[in-house]
Design a protein around this motif. Structure first.
Motif, PDB file in Angstrom:
ATOM      1  N   LEU A 397     -13.166 -27.450 -16.948  1.00 52.20           N
ATOM      2  CA  LEU A 397     -12.124 -27.051 -15.995  1.00 52.20           C
ATOM      3  C   LEU A 397     -12.464 -25.715 -15.342  1.00 52.20           C
ATOM      4  O   LEU A 397     -12.120 -25.473 -14.177  1.00 52.20           O
ATOM      5  CB  LEU A 397     -10.771 -26.964 -16.697  1.00 52.20           C
ATOM      6  CG  LEU A 397     -10.187 -28.266 -17.262  1.00 52.20           C
ATOM      7  CD1 LEU A 397      -8.823 -28.025 -17.874  1.00 52.20           C
ATOM      8  CD2 LEU A 397     -10.095 -29.327 -16.174  1.00 52.20           C
ATOM      9  N   GLY A 398     -13.130 -24.843 -16.082  1.00 52.92           N
ATOM     10  CA  GLY A 398     -13.488 -23.539 -15.531  1.00 52.92           C
ATOM     11  C   GLY A 398     -14.573 -23.603 -14.473  1.00 52.92           C
ATOM     12  O   GLY A 398     -14.855 -22.584 -13.822  1.00 52.92           O
ATOM     13  N   CYS A 399     -15.185 -24.761 -14.279  1.00 55.53           N
ATOM     14  CA  CYS A 399     -16.213 -24.895 -13.248  1.00 55.53           C
ATOM     15  C   CYS A 399     -15.618 -24.950 -11.847  1.00 55.53           C
ATOM     16  O   CYS A 399     -16.358 -24.864 -10.868  1.00 55.53           O
ATOM     17  CB  CYS A 399     -17.042 -26.160 -13.500  1.00 55.53           C
ATOM     18  SG  CYS A 399     -18.073 -26.064 -14.982  1.00 55.53           S
ATOM     19  N   GLY A 400     -14.307 -25.106 -11.734  1.00 55.51           N
ATOM     20  CA  GLY A 400     -13.645 -25.125 -10.437  1.00 55.51           C
ATOM     21  C   GLY A 400     -12.811 -23.876 -10.232  1.00 55.51           C
ATOM     22  O   GLY A 400     -12.302 -23.291 -11.199  1.00 55.51           O
ATOM     23  N   PRO A 401     -12.644 -23.413  -9.004  1.00 57.78           N
ATOM     24  CA  PRO A 401     -11.882 -22.174  -8.759  1.00 57.78           C
ATOM     25  C   PRO A 401     -10.431 -22.273  -9.196  1.00 57.78           C
ATOM     26  O   PRO A 401      -9.876 -21.306  -9.712  1.00 57.78           O
ATOM     27  CB  PRO A 401     -12.002 -21.976  -7.243  1.00 57.78           C
ATOM     28  CG  PRO A 401     -12.350 -23.324  -6.692  1.00 57.78           C
ATOM     29  CD  PRO A 401     -13.152 -23.996  -7.748  1.00 57.78           C
ATOM     30  N   ASP A 402      -9.791 -23.443  -8.996  1.00 56.05           N
ATOM     31  CA  ASP A 402      -8.395 -23.578  -9.414  1.00 56.05           C
ATOM     32  C   ASP A 402      -8.272 -23.544 -10.927  1.00 56.05           C
ATOM     33  O   ASP A 402      -7.324 -22.980 -11.482  1.00 56.05           O
ATOM     34  CB  ASP A 402      -7.796 -24.876  -8.851  1.00 56.05           C
ATOM     35  CG  ASP A 402      -8.686 -26.074  -9.104  1.00 56.05           C
ATOM     36  OD1 ASP A 402      -9.813 -25.897  -9.592  1.00 56.05           O
ATOM     37  OD2 ASP A 402      -8.251 -27.209  -8.796  1.00 56.05           O
ATOM     38  N   GLY A 403      -9.249 -24.134 -11.627  1.00 56.52           N
ATOM     39  CA  GLY A 403      -9.228 -24.096 -13.088  1.00 56.52           C
ATOM     40  C   GLY A 403      -9.440 -22.693 -13.620  1.00 56.52           C
ATOM     41  O   GLY A 403      -8.771 -22.262 -14.569  1.00 56.52           O
ATOM     42  N   ARG A 404     -10.373 -21.944 -13.016  1.00 60.27           N
ATOM     43  CA  ARG A 404     -10.601 -20.560 -13.443  1.00 60.27           C
ATOM     44  C   ARG A 404      -9.352 -19.719 -13.245  1.00 60.27           C
ATOM     45  O   ARG A 404      -8.967 -18.927 -14.118  1.00 60.27           O
ATOM     46  CB  ARG A 404     -11.774 -19.957 -12.673  1.00 60.27           C
ATOM     47  CG  ARG A 404     -13.132 -20.450 -13.110  1.00 60.27           C
ATOM     48  CD  ARG A 404     -14.236 -19.563 -12.564  1.00 60.27           C
ATOM     49  NE  ARG A 404     -14.319 -19.634 -11.108  1.00 60.27           N
ATOM     50  CZ  ARG A 404     -15.093 -20.472 -10.441  1.00 60.27           C
ATOM     51  NH1 ARG A 404     -15.833 -21.338 -11.100  1.00 60.27           N
ATOM     52  NH2 ARG A 404     -15.126 -20.461  -9.121  1.00 60.27           N
ATOM     53  N   ALA A 405      -8.721 -19.870 -12.089  1.00 63.33           N
ATOM     54  CA  ALA A 405      -7.516 -19.078 -11.820  1.00 63.33           C
ATOM     55  C   ALA A 405      -6.415 -19.403 -12.810  1.00 63.33           C
ATOM     56  O   ALA A 405      -5.727 -18.503 -13.325  1.00 63.33           O
ATOM     57  CB  ALA A 405      -7.043 -19.332 -10.392  1.00 63.33           C
ATOM     58  N   ALA A 406      -6.227 -20.695 -13.113  1.00 63.18           N
ATOM     59  CA  ALA A 406      -5.186 -21.085 -14.061  1.00 63.18           C
ATOM     60  C   ALA A 406      -5.478 -20.546 -15.456  1.00 63.18           C
ATOM     61  O   ALA A 406      -4.558 -20.110 -16.176  1.00 63.18           O
ATOM     62  CB  ALA A 406      -5.070 -22.614 -14.095  1.00 63.18           C
ATOM     63  N   MET A 407      -6.745 -20.527 -15.859  1.00 62.90           N
ATOM     64  CA  MET A 407      -7.101 -20.026 -17.184  1.00 62.90           C
ATOM     65  C   MET A 407      -6.936 -18.516 -17.275  1.00 62.90           C
ATOM     66  O   MET A 407      -6.522 -17.980 -18.310  1.00 62.90           O
ATOM     67  CB  MET A 407      -8.538 -20.449 -17.514  1.00 62.90           C
ATOM     68  CG  MET A 407      -8.683 -21.954 -17.702  1.00 62.90           C
ATOM     69  SD  MET A 407     -10.392 -22.551 -17.621  1.00 62.90           S
ATOM     70  CE  MET A 407     -11.070 -21.890 -19.118  1.00 62.90           C
ATOM     71  N   LEU A 408      -7.256 -17.800 -16.197  1.00 66.08           N
ATOM     72  CA  LEU A 408      -7.040 -16.356 -16.203  1.00 66.08           C
ATOM     73  C   LEU A 408      -5.557 -16.020 -16.214  1.00 66.08           C
ATOM     74  O   LEU A 408      -5.139 -15.002 -16.791  1.00 66.08           O
ATOM     75  CB  LEU A 408      -7.719 -15.726 -14.982  1.00 66.08           C
ATOM     76  CG  LEU A 408      -9.250 -15.758 -14.965  1.00 66.08           C
ATOM     77  CD1 LEU A 408      -9.783 -15.234 -13.642  1.00 66.08           C
ATOM     78  CD2 LEU A 408      -9.830 -14.950 -16.122  1.00 66.08           C
ATOM     79  N   ASP A 409      -4.741 -16.882 -15.577  1.00 65.55           N
ATOM     80  CA  ASP A 409      -3.299 -16.622 -15.517  1.00 65.55           C
ATOM     81  C   ASP A 409      -2.633 -16.678 -16.884  1.00 65.55           C
ATOM     82  O   ASP A 409      -1.642 -15.975 -17.125  1.00 65.55           O
ATOM     83  CB  ASP A 409      -2.623 -17.629 -14.583  1.00 65.55           C
ATOM     84  CG  ASP A 409      -2.956 -17.380 -13.122  1.00 65.55           C
ATOM     85  OD1 ASP A 409      -3.398 -16.253 -12.798  1.00 65.55           O
ATOM     86  OD2 ASP A 409      -2.801 -18.303 -12.305  1.00 65.55           O
TER      87      ASP A 409
END
Length: 527
Positions: A397-409
């Motif tokens: 999931l972290g390979c996509g920008p939306d997944g990275r943003a959600a994980m950082l949130d």
């Protein structure tokens, strides 16, 4: 004089005819005849049945896959939707046109077949032609229903003439008969259609397969249960049987049984699908047969044993790249996330592996983020539930920008630092997975750097770099450390880290590294 001239002309014509029949000219004529092309046309090899649109009967130029798992020509589907018509296919099933996506794998296979068989690539049919075809099918279906009504009425009149005085009785019986009469089969085809043989004619069959199919379509439940048990036992160990028995007719029979309300019928039917899916050549065929939707329903509301087999089937089918997008489109992701949380140990294990392979596709990663899976997965990591498997999914999931943003949130970085700084009880493979996820998140730009600096990532990675044994993990840790420490000595500008912590810059990253987490693929195994 006239007579002499006439005789000379006759001799001249006679000698000219002999010259034309000289041996040299005769052999030349024979050689020319032998080299002349044959008048008969070469026999064209018919395309495979799955390349033919079930509605138009033509070789598909722009194939699409619909929600029920069937594949059609795009123009045929659009005509059916515009005219509000749902056909009944030759195997008795009705397609679901609610979702339509391109079937790129099938389009590529058709192109390769055309090239190998020296056949021209098909062109999409004009909408007017498909509209006329669908109207013909609608008319044919209505005619069959009307004929059924008239036939029932005539039988009633013949059997009991007195019923003429009670027209309502005849109408009610005729209505019930017409409702039980299936719609017209797709037999009417326009002149532009390719005339292809039926699937039963194309597919090789054996007496053993025919016997199984006959029993699976029996009206007696105990006969079906016994046949499913024998089929399950046979396909569990016999590789050749898994190949020969995986026909469209067999899969069509299993599709209805997977949705059965009888517990043991459903359990054994799903188990048979799992066994058939073990062969690579069967995986795409199973998805195209429309078995994914009933498998999803079995995972949602089936018995615990049926759910175990359904999750195993979806995991097995997700191993094939051509199936990943279709399985996600057909709605498998939410039930798999739910099964990962509350299922039995085996169901959770297979659901995690299915989600890992499905999340390799960007479209499925986007869907998983939208349905709110990131907080659920991180919650499982924090509580120690299937930490290794869940980290693999989060890495994808972290390979996509939306997944990275959600994980950082939701505090993924802090969670990973806590695992890396944990006691020696944390397994080394878990720490390597944490490093891999941090490496994927490090492509989130300044926002990740701000969050990582506040969470103490540098200290945690320096410690982890000495503890992890994998060269790949060490290299990723080193790259993250270089990124964190880079330009610190040269930076003149001041960065407001507090502002970055609250910003959404992680979603603006321009770096996409979809394959960085593929190194964890080796931890999976086929059950």
């Amino acid at each position: 004089m006239e007579i002499q001239q006439t005789l000379k002309l006759m001799v001249h014509h006679h000698n000219r005819g002999k010259e034309n029949n000289t041996p040299k000219l005769k052999w030349r004529k024979i050689f020319t005849l032998q080299r002349s092309p044959p008048s008969s046309k070469p026999i064209q090899t018919p395309p495979p049945e799955e390349f033919i649109c079930p509605i138009s009967g033509t070789l598909m130029a722009d194939p699409v896959i619909v929600s029920s798992g069937h594949s059609f020509e795009r123009a045929s589907v659009q005509s059916c939707k515009d005219l509000n018509f749902t056909p009944q296919l030759s195997d008795g099933t009705t397609p679901d046109f609610s979702t339509v996506i391109p079937n790129l794998a099938l389009k590529s296979a058709i192109s390769k077949w055309c090239h190998a068989s020296s056949t021209l690539l098909p062109q999409p049919p004009h909408r007017s032609l498909t509209d006329n075809l669908v109207r013909t099918l609608i008319f044919s279906s209505s005619s069959r229903k009307n004929n059924a009504n008239e036939l029932v009425g005539e039988r009633m009149l013949t059997a009991n003439p007195s019923c003429c005085s009670s027209s309502s009785s005849v109408e009610s019986i005729a209505t019930s008969a017409s409702s039980s009469t299936p719609p017209a089969q797709l037999t009417a085809k326009p002149s532009f259609c390719y005339s292809s043989p039926s699937s039963s004619e194309l597919e090789p069959t054996t007496p053993e397969a025919e016997e199984f199919i006959s029993k699976l379509r029996s009206n007696q439940v105990f006969v079906i249960e016994e046949s499913l048990q024998n089929l399950r036992k046979l396909t569990r160990t016999n590789e050749d049987s898994r190949i020969t028995l995986c026909t469209q007719r067999m899969l069509s029979s299993l599709r209805g049984l997977v949705a059965s309300k009888y517990k043991m019928v459903q359990v054994n039917a799903v188990a048979c699908v799992v066994n058939l899916s073990l062969e690579k050549m069967n995986k795409v065929r199973i998805v195209r047969s429309g078995l994914v939707p009933p498998l999803i329903e079995a995972l949602r509301i089936g018995s615990p044993e049926a759910q175990e087999h359904a999750s195993g089937a979806l995991f097995s089918l997700a191993l094939e790249d051509d199936n990943k997008t279709a399985i996600g489109v057909l709605g498998a992701l939410p039930p798999l996330i739910h099964a990962l949380r509350v299922g039995t140990e085996r169901t959770r294990h297979d659901s995690a592996l299915a989600l890992y392979h499905l999340s390799m596709v960007q479209s499925n990663r986007t869907k998983l983020v939208k349905i709110g899976s990131v907080p659920v997965l991180i919650g499982m990591v924090k509580s120690g539930q299937m930490t290794g498997r869940v980290l693999m999914i989060l890495g994808n999931l972290g390979c996509g920008p939306d997944g990275r943003a959600a994980m950082l949130d939701v505090g993924m970085v802090e969670c990973l630092v806590g695992l890396l700084a944990g006691s020696e009880s944390v397994h080394g493979s878990i720490k390597e997975s944490c490093v891999a996820v941090l490496y994927v998140l490090s492509h989130g730009g300044l926002r990740f750097k701000a969050v990582a600096k506040a969470a103490g990532v540098v200290e945690a990675l320096e410690k982890a770099e000495k503890e992890v044994g994998s060269h790949r993990a060490k290299e990723k840790a080193m790259r993250v450390l270089e990124m964190m420490k880079g330009k610190e000595d040269d930076e003149e500008e001041e960065v407001d880290w507090e502002e970055l912590l609250d910003s959404g810059l992680g979603s603006r990253s321009h770096n996409h590294h979809d394959g960085e987490f593929s190194g964890l693929n080796g931890t999976t195994s086929i059950l």
